[in-house]
Scaffold this active site. Structure first.
Site, PDB file in Angstrom:
ATOM      1  N   SER A  96      26.293 -30.108  70.721  1.00 55.54           N
ATOM      2  CA  SER A  96      25.958 -31.524  70.890  1.00 55.54           C
ATOM      3  C   SER A  96      26.757 -32.033  72.070  1.00 55.54           C
ATOM      4  O   SER A  96      27.994 -31.962  72.064  1.00 55.54           O
ATOM      5  CB  SER A  96      26.307 -32.302  69.617  1.00 55.54           C
ATOM      6  OG  SER A  96      25.821 -33.622  69.672  1.00 55.54           O
ATOM      7  N   ARG A 104      28.470 -20.689  64.511  1.00 56.48           N
ATOM      8  CA  ARG A 104      27.018 -20.852  64.501  1.00 56.48           C
ATOM      9  C   ARG A 104      26.357 -19.910  65.504  1.00 56.48           C
ATOM     10  O   ARG A 104      25.222 -19.468  65.291  1.00 56.48           O
ATOM     11  CB  ARG A 104      26.652 -22.303  64.784  1.00 56.48           C
ATOM     12  CG  ARG A 104      27.073 -23.235  63.659  1.00 56.48           C
ATOM     13  CD  ARG A 104      26.466 -24.613  63.770  1.00 56.48           C
ATOM     14  NE  ARG A 104      26.872 -25.439  62.627  1.00 56.48           N
ATOM     15  CZ  ARG A 104      26.265 -26.553  62.259  1.00 56.48           C
ATOM     16  NH1 ARG A 104      25.222 -27.000  62.949  1.00 56.48           N
ATOM     17  NH2 ARG A 104      26.693 -27.250  61.218  1.00 56.48           N
ATOM     18  N   ARG A 164      28.258 -24.383  57.772  1.00 58.27           N
ATOM     19  CA  ARG A 164      29.070 -25.610  57.686  1.00 58.27           C
ATOM     20  C   ARG A 164      30.357 -25.296  56.938  1.00 58.27           C
ATOM     21  O   ARG A 164      30.417 -25.324  55.712  1.00 58.27           O
ATOM     22  CB  ARG A 164      28.276 -26.708  56.978  1.00 58.27           C
ATOM     23  CG  ARG A 164      28.874 -28.112  57.154  1.00 58.27           C
ATOM     24  CD  ARG A 164      28.017 -29.163  56.470  1.00 58.27           C
ATOM     25  NE  ARG A 164      26.701 -29.260  57.064  1.00 58.27           N
ATOM     26  CZ  ARG A 164      26.395 -30.019  58.121  1.00 58.27           C
ATOM     27  NH1 ARG A 164      27.326 -30.740  58.689  1.00 58.27           N
ATOM     28  NH2 ARG A 164      25.158 -30.047  58.586  1.00 58.27           N
ATOM     29  N   GLU A 183      21.236 -26.952  64.910  1.00 57.59           N
ATOM     30  CA  GLU A 183      22.150 -27.425  65.962  1.00 57.59           C
ATOM     31  C   GLU A 183      23.262 -26.413  66.231  1.00 57.59           C
ATOM     32  O   GLU A 183      23.879 -25.880  65.302  1.00 57.59           O
ATOM     33  CB  GLU A 183      22.767 -28.755  65.545  1.00 57.59           C
ATOM     34  CG  GLU A 183      23.766 -29.311  66.554  1.00 57.59           C
ATOM     35  CD  GLU A 183      24.710 -30.344  65.964  1.00 57.59           C
ATOM     36  OE1 GLU A 183      25.824 -30.474  66.485  1.00 57.59           O
ATOM     37  OE2 GLU A 183      24.324 -30.997  64.973  1.00 57.59           O
ATOM     38  N   ARG A 213      37.148 -29.820  59.324  1.00 55.69           N
ATOM     39  CA  ARG A 213      36.407 -30.988  58.847  1.00 55.69           C
ATOM     40  C   ARG A 213      36.270 -30.916  57.329  1.00 55.69           C
ATOM     41  O   ARG A 213      35.900 -29.879  56.775  1.00 55.69           O
ATOM     42  CB  ARG A 213      35.020 -31.060  59.495  1.00 55.69           C
ATOM     43  CG  ARG A 213      35.093 -31.308  60.995  1.00 55.69           C
ATOM     44  CD  ARG A 213      33.734 -31.433  61.635  1.00 55.69           C
ATOM     45  NE  ARG A 213      33.862 -31.497  63.090  1.00 55.69           N
ATOM     46  CZ  ARG A 213      32.849 -31.484  63.937  1.00 55.69           C
ATOM     47  NH1 ARG A 213      31.606 -31.428  63.489  1.00 55.69           N
ATOM     48  NH2 ARG A 213      33.059 -31.547  65.239  1.00 55.69           N
TER      49      ARG A 213
END
Length: 426
Positions: A351, A390, A276, A348, A261
């Site tokens: 999801s 994560r 991230r 988070e 990403r």
């Protein structure tokens, strides 16, 4: 993609749904474009029908020796042919404008999705686990990591910001987490392991609602392929343009892949540490099912992700995303947020979304109910089971010791070859 028949029949309800997602009223424009397209289609079809009739009549007139009628019919056919391109172009233009408009509109939220403008209005619906009481001040993973082999400097030297180079036992722990997740999701939860491409075409990205909305957040190669932002793209698009059977049991797929990403929409967020990254790994869960089964399948998927956190004894909470924070293609989403003691916050880690038939319409994925001739669109669901990097961060912060070492969770012992603790370099 949205059901145009629903919009025609329920324009006010559609606009109300878009308003919940923060979008402007658009049903009137959609209906007008659809009417324009349908009118042009009708004109083209009528012209084609009359041309065929007239062409057939020419032969009959010639056979009867009626040259005047034959010539008149030829003139009519020529006139029809000359006029058809205008209506064909009108049809194509209206269709393209309509498709582009629909492709940029988010999914309709489920009725029970909480109202809200942003993440501050998400709703915690459950929590699990007890937060560890430390007898020292816990550190953030970015402070623990360098002594354990989490090399941010080399990652940046090789590739720039938001890249990390893992060495030694911490690289092995990262791999162990991915293997544990994949083994759990396949052996205990019935997902089929896949090894899909991480380079995909426009159709795969469009079908899974990543284009055109998220082009800026994705990486594109020089030969016009896309690096997947998640293997949801590859897994879900694997049923594109297919008619599946009765789907008495959902199709459940999982994969451990690299993900990429550009984070164009997240500039300045989480620039420190491993949270991230531009390149990261994830174990993805995807389900393809009948519409009547998707609500139960959504809950099942969330529980499959929660099971990993519980096996690792990582405290977490389940959060119901509000209309303003929900993803573009989702009609209902639950996030799992893991407790990070170094940050003193939940973050988070998964999801899980039910997209209904939103993606299925874009990629024409259908099933045929038993005993029926007519096909229906499937429902698609996706979720993280879990984000590997994560999870590594969560293990580091929750299992850290005062001397800077990190204890390996018991459930990973068989994957670590006897290593039960990550030791900091002297």
């Amino acid at each position: 993609m949205h059901d145009i028949a629903f919009i025609r029949a329920n324009p006010e309800a559609f606009d109300a749904a878009m308003k919940r997602r923060g979008a402007d009223p658009v049903a009137d424009r959609i209906v007008a474009l659809d009417a324009k397209k349908r009118e042009a289609q009708t004109r083209v079809q009528e012209a084609q029908s009359r041309r065929n009739e007239a062409s057939k009549a020419i032969g009959q007139a010639m056979g009867q020796g009626d040259k005047d009628r034959a010539e008149a019919l030829k003139a009519e056919v020529a006139e029809i042919k000359a006029g058809m391109p205008q209506w064909e172009e009108a049809e194509h233009a209206a269709d393209a404008e309509l498709e582009d408009l629909l492709a940029r509109l988010p999914n309709i939220p489920a009725d029970d999705v909480p109202e809200g403008a942003d993440e501050t209005e998400n709703v915690e619906v459950a929590s699990w686990g007890e937060k560890r009481n430390f007898d020292f001040e816990p550190k953030e993973h970015a402070d623990l990591g360098p002594a354990l082999g989490m090399d941010f400097e080399t990652g940046a030297k090789l590739s720039g910001a938001r890249f990390t180079f893992l060495r030694g036992d911490i690289a092995r722990l990262h791999r162990a987490l991915a293997q544990f997740m994949l083994d759990t999701q396949t052996r205990k939860h019935g997902y089929t392991e896949c090894n899909p491409p991480v380079l995909v075409n426009d159709a795969a990205m469009y079908g899974t609602d990543k284009l055109p909305k998220f082009a800026e957040d994705s990486f594109r190669t020089t030969d016009d392929r896309w690096l997947v932002p998640t293997s949801e793209v590859s897994l879900t698009a694997s049923v594109a343009d297919q008619i599946l059977g009765d789907l008495a049991e959902p199709v459940r797929l999982t994969a451990h892949t690299l993900c990429f990403r550009s984070e164009a929409g997240s500039a300045g967020r989480d620039t420190r540490g491993f949270i991230r990254q531009h390149q990261f790994e994830k174990v993805e869960l995807v389900s393809i099912c009948r519409p009547d089964d998707s609500a139960a399948e959504h809950e099942r998927m969330v529980r499959c992700a929660e099971h990993i956190l519980e096996a690792l004894h990582l405290p977490y909470r389940r959060v119901f995303l509000c209309t303003g924070d929900m993803g573009f293609g989702a009609r209902k989403t639950f996030d799992l947020e893991v407790w990070l003691p170094g940050q003193g916050a939940y973050r988070e880690i998964s999801s899980c979304s039910n997209t209904g038939d939103f993606q299925a319409r874009r990629m024409n994925a259908r099933y045929r109910p038993e005993g029926e001739k007519k096909t229906r669109f499937v429902h698609t669901l996706n979720g993280s089971g879990l984000a590997v990097g994560r999870t590594l961060v969560a293990v580091m912060e929750n299992y850290q010791n005062q001397d800077g070492s990190v204890t390996v969770p018991q459930c990973l012992a068989s994957y670590m070859g006897g290593v039960d603790k990550l030791e900091p370099a002297a």
